[in-house]
Design a protein around this motif. Structure first.
Motif, PDB file in Angstrom:
ATOM      1  N   VAL A 184     120.796 -75.516 -44.965  1.00 16.12           N
ATOM      2  CA  VAL A 184     121.482 -74.612 -44.044  1.00 16.12           C
ATOM      3  C   VAL A 184     120.461 -74.097 -43.051  1.00 16.12           C
ATOM      4  O   VAL A 184     119.406 -73.589 -43.436  1.00 16.12           O
ATOM      5  N   THR A 185     120.789 -74.241 -41.776  1.00 17.21           N
ATOM      6  CA  THR A 185     119.952 -73.738 -40.700  1.00 17.21           C
ATOM      7  C   THR A 185     120.781 -72.759 -39.884  1.00 17.21           C
ATOM      8  O   THR A 185     121.896 -73.090 -39.461  1.00 17.21           O
ATOM      9  N   THR A 186     120.251 -71.557 -39.679  1.00 13.58           N
ATOM     10  CA  THR A 186     120.958 -70.602 -38.838  1.00 13.58           C
ATOM     11  C   THR A 186     120.438 -70.727 -37.415  1.00 13.58           C
ATOM     12  O   THR A 186     119.231 -70.837 -37.189  1.00 13.58           O
ATOM     13  N   VAL A 187     121.371 -70.734 -36.485  1.00 16.29           N
ATOM     14  CA  VAL A 187     121.066 -70.893 -35.069  1.00 16.29           C
ATOM     15  C   VAL A 187     121.769 -69.752 -34.334  1.00 16.29           C
ATOM     16  O   VAL A 187     123.000 -69.734 -34.246  1.00 16.29           O
ATOM     17  N   PRO A 188     121.000 -68.774 -33.806  1.00 13.59           N
ATOM     18  CA  PRO A 188     121.607 -67.566 -33.247  1.00 13.59           C
ATOM     19  C   PRO A 188     122.668 -67.806 -32.174  1.00 13.59           C
ATOM     20  O   PRO A 188     123.674 -67.102 -32.146  1.00 13.59           O
ATOM     21  N   ASP A 189     122.478 -68.759 -31.321  1.00  7.19           N
ATOM     22  CA  ASP A 189     123.412 -68.918 -30.207  1.00  7.19           C
ATOM     23  C   ASP A 189     124.341 -70.119 -30.365  1.00  7.19           C
ATOM     24  O   ASP A 189     124.961 -70.557 -29.401  1.00  7.19           O
ATOM     25  N   ILE A 190     124.488 -70.645 -31.578  1.00  7.28           N
ATOM     26  CA  ILE A 190     125.326 -71.838 -31.747  1.00  7.28           C
ATOM     27  C   ILE A 190     126.797 -71.515 -31.471  1.00  7.28           C
ATOM     28  O   ILE A 190     127.314 -70.490 -31.903  1.00  7.28           O
ATOM     29  N   HIS A 191     127.391 -72.341 -30.681  1.00  9.83           N
ATOM     30  CA  HIS A 191     128.828 -72.251 -30.431  1.00  9.83           C
ATOM     31  C   HIS A 191     129.468 -73.636 -30.541  1.00  9.83           C
ATOM     32  O   HIS A 191     130.677 -73.787 -30.445  1.00  9.83           O
TER      33      HIS A 191
END
Length: 126
Positions: free
Chosen positions: A70-77
């Protein structure tokens, strides 16, 4: 036939109901996303927004699985499910609303890149 590697990109993720295609070793075609991931021999990379309480349950169901990162990406849309051969891309989050109740526009296209990671790097710069 299942792929050895997939990526799921979505700001919001739920442990949605999925229906698997017929294949050897698949006894229950209707299952939850986390159960499908747990039971298939597939590397799954998940890209989601950080600090979203809506993601907590689904991510807790995937926690500790050796085949999941799992990778969190602050601006992923972006909303996509990526395999080496194909990409399911569109407006739907991987949630019950996104897949079952909302009016969304999605399609399956050929992956023009060599593999999942090349697609992620080229299209999402991750």
């Amino acid at each position: 036939m299942y792929d050895d590697h997939i990526a799921i990109c979505t700001p919001w993720l739920s442990d949605v109901d999925v229906r698997l295609p017929l294949a050897p070793g698949v006894d229950d075609r209707s299952t939850k996303l986390a159960a499908a991931i747990r039971n298939l021999d597939t590397q799954v990379d998940v890209y989601v927004r950080p600090d979203e309480s809506a993601n907590e349950y689904a991510l807790s169901r995937l926690a500790g699985l050796e085949n999941v990162t799992v990778t969190t990406v602050p601006d992923i849309h972006a909303k996509a499910v990526i395999t080496d051969a194909y990409v399911y891309v569109g407006s739907a989050n991987i949630t019950r609303g996104g897949l079952l109740t909302n009016l969304e526009l999605c399609k399956v296209v050929e992956n023009e890149f060599a593999d999942v990671q090349s697609y992620i790097e080229a299209e999402l710069d991750i």
